[in-house]
Design an enzyme around this catalytic site. Structure first.
Site, PDB file in Angstrom:
ATOM      1  N   SER A 232       0.842  -1.204   0.000  1.00 57.21           N
ATOM      2  CA  SER A 232       0.000   0.000   0.000  1.00 57.21           C
ATOM      3  C   SER A 232       0.871   1.246   0.000  1.00 57.21           C
ATOM      4  O   SER A 232       2.088   1.167  -0.015  1.00 57.21           O
ATOM      5  CB  SER A 232      -0.890   0.003   1.249  1.00 57.21           C
ATOM      6  N   LYS A 233       0.225   2.380   0.014  1.00 57.95           N
ATOM      7  CA  LYS A 233       0.931   3.662  -0.036  1.00 57.95           C
ATOM      8  C   LYS A 233       2.018   3.778   1.040  1.00 57.95           C
ATOM      9  O   LYS A 233       3.042   4.424   0.835  1.00 57.95           O
ATOM     10  CB  LYS A 233      -0.070   4.813   0.155  1.00 57.95           C
ATOM     11  N   ARG A 234       1.768   3.163   2.171  1.00 59.93           N
ATOM     12  CA  ARG A 234       2.735   3.213   3.265  1.00 59.93           C
ATOM     13  C   ARG A 234       4.102   2.681   2.838  1.00 59.93           C
ATOM     14  O   ARG A 234       5.119   3.047   3.393  1.00 59.93           O
ATOM     15  CB  ARG A 234       2.258   2.357   4.443  1.00 59.93           C
ATOM     16  N   HIS A 235       4.089   1.766   1.890  1.00 63.20           N
ATOM     17  CA  HIS A 235       5.340   1.152   1.464  1.00 63.20           C
ATOM     18  C   HIS A 235       6.090   1.992   0.439  1.00 63.20           C
ATOM     19  O   HIS A 235       7.076   1.556  -0.118  1.00 63.20           O
ATOM     20  CB  HIS A 235       5.062  -0.227   0.867  1.00 63.20           C
ATOM     21  N   GLY A 236       5.586   3.207   0.184  1.00 66.72           N
ATOM     22  CA  GLY A 236       6.243   4.036  -0.819  1.00 66.72           C
ATOM     23  C   GLY A 236       5.540   3.896  -2.150  1.00 66.72           C
ATOM     24  O   GLY A 236       4.323   3.777  -2.193  1.00 66.72           O
TER      25      GLY A 236
END
Length: 489
Positions: free
Chosen positions: A246-250
């Site tokens: 997800s976005k959290r992973h970049g």
RNA sequence: GGCGGUAUCGUCUAGGGGACUAGGACACGGCCCUCUCAAGGCUGGAACACGGGUUCGAAUCCCGUUACCGCUACCA
């Protein structure tokens, strides 16, 4: 078995950008079609008007095009097929595989809540299926809103999944699901099956989050009297922490990687290896090799974790493989964006740019790195890296002797090439007694010529810079050295 | 909770009963090459989730357990 000419489709919903997981699903669909001489189609699942956007649709097309995943027929927009979806629901009502349900959303929510409170799993109790014909007709005549529900038969539903083997569900665990809403619009499962039948899809290859939809869809195929496709459920892609990417992973959009300076062929290669292995320890492949080697039996069942480091390595491998022409084509926009000149100006020095790129690509993993490294060669003025100056120009007297000496041995050269500059500097090394310690000579020169402690070989730098600019930089460095002179500590 | 899926080095994977003291790649460490940085070559550490079977023999087959993931909507 799959017919001789397979038809596959990638069916994204346009609610965001092209996610790397989606891109990989598209890639495997494409590979399958190309490998077996079939067709690869694209269908935009835009029935959810609230979340679908034009912009997102465009971004997905661009992502696919960038990767080179060309589709073979005009794009199908699911939203345009509403009438067929409705007609299919009517057909099921007519052939008795579905029934009208007059329960309201509120009632359903209430019963669901009650069941959960009692610790039981909620499943629709089929009360509307028990209504007699007269009552149903009365309600319809009275204009009561209704949904269309599929009547799940007794028994079990199973299929031979291309990646998982046999998967089976007990029908009693599947509730009578809604197929058409009160407003006459279709629910996902109906829309998908109706469209896949209409598009004559023979291999449904998608994310394994759809496994539990599959028995429902198989029932729908049967109710509509259509032949079943082959199903293949691909695993998901996770982030480094093992959670769904997800976005959290970049960066999760393929467009992000494009802007990071990743080559499409490297991205494809990397994605393909995330969930598939050709065997024989083969890793780096061109797209032609991927098609040649592709075999669905090598498809992985397990979710893979996205490793940026390996993608970068892969990109370096592909950088080494592509032609100067392709590299220039891919790097040009970034070169222009870096302010190295207009596209026309850069193209005008094509041959020179080729040779520069050739020197830089082996020391880069991404196009962005190449662009960064190219600065001293495109720009007239260089920035001196303070750390490099401090370290390499420590001995000011020696540095001055080196710069002055370099100017002296280089000036009289009639030829300006790798061998002539090397011979000249060898001569200087001998004069300064640095033959045994070439680093002492070359590092200060490197800083003077490029402003940096890192660059291609010094003779290559001299040649790519050209005689005039090389000499100017040596002179500028000398000047700079004198200006900074009064700095006794 | 119910149903389904998955399980080999930190990561991607090879392996499909004996060829396994488990191979390759990324990452990490060392060495070589070397004017710097890369690239390249060599090399080191690093894994069959657990427990039962089946078998002469199991990483490979079966069953449990555990963990993780997905689905469980008038979302897609």
């Amino acid at each position: 078995m799959a017919p001789s000419v397979p038809r596959l489709r990638f069916a994204p919903s346009p609610t965001g950008y092209l996610h790397v997981g989606g891109a990989r699903t598209a890639l495997f669909n494409w590979l399958y079609a190309r490998k077996f001489g079939g067709q690869f189609l694209l269908r935009v699942e835009d029935t959810d008007k609230a979340r679908s956007t034009e912009e997102s649709t465009r971004a997905i097309f661009e992502g696919l095009q960038w990767l080179g995943l060309e589709w073979d027929e005009p794009v199908v927009h699911q939203g345009a097929n509403l009438e067929r979806h409705r007609a299919d629901a009517q057909r099921m009502l007519a052939n008795g595989t579905a029934y009208r349900c007059f329960c309201t959303q509120e009632e359903l929510a209430q019963r669901r809540a009650a069941a959960e409170a009692a610790g039981a799993a909620f499943k629709y109790d089929r009360r509307c299926d028990r209504l007699d014909r007269v009552e149903v007709e009365r309600r319809v005549a009275a204009g009561m809103p209704f949904t269309v529900r599929f009547r799940v038969p007794e028994g079990s539903t199973s299929w031979d999944d291309l990646v998982h083997g046999t998967i089976a569900f007990l029908n009693k665990d599947i509730e009578d699901f809604i197929v058409l809403r009160t407003d006459g619009t279709p629910i996902y499962n109906l829309a998908v099956v109706s469209d896949d039948i209409a598009m004559a899809i023979t291999v449904v290859m998608r994310g394994d989050d759809h496994i539990s939809n599959t028995p429902k869809q198989i029932q729908l195929y049967r109710a509509l009297g259509a032949e079943l496709p082959v199903f293949a459920h691909l695993p998901m892609i996770h982030g480094m922490d093992g959670k769904k990417l997800s976005k959290r992973h970049g960066a999760t959009a393929v467009g992000d990687y494009q802007h990071l300076g990743i080559l499409p062929s490297a991205m494809m290669n990397f994605l393909a290896l995330l969930g598939w292995a050709p065997g024989n320890d083969i890793e780096v492949m061109s797209r032609e090799q991927m098609i040649e080697l592709f075999d669905p039996s090598g498809l992985q069942k397990r979710a893979a974790i996205f490793d940026l480091k390996k993608l970068e390595w892969m990109n370096g491998q592909h950088l080494a493989l592509i032609s100067p022409d392709e590299l220039l084509q891919r790097a040009l926009p970034a070169l222009v964006a870096a302010g190295y000149g207009s596209a026309e100006e850069i193209m005008a020095r094509r041959e020179w740019v080729f040779s520069l790129l050739e020197l830089l690509k082996v020391r880069s993993r991404t196009i962005d790195e190449i662009v960064w490294q190219a600065a001293p060669y495109f720009n007239e003025q260089i920035e001196l890296d303070a750390e490099a100056v401090r370290k390499q120009w420590k001995d000011r007297a020696l540095t001055e002797a080196i710069l002055r000496g370099a100017l002296e041995v280089l000036s009289p050269l009639t030829e300006w090439n790798l061998t002539s500059t090397e011979a000249a500097l060898n001569q200087l090394a001998a004069r300064l007694d640095l033959v045994e310690k070439p680093g002492k000579l070359y590092q200060p020169l490197r800083v003077a010529l490029t402003g940096r402690a890192v660059s291609p070989g010094i003779f290559e730098v001299l040649v790519v810079l050209g005689r005039k600019r090389a000499q100017q930089r040596l002179e500028a460095a000398l000047l700079r050295l004198r200006q900074d002179e009064p700095t006794p500590d």
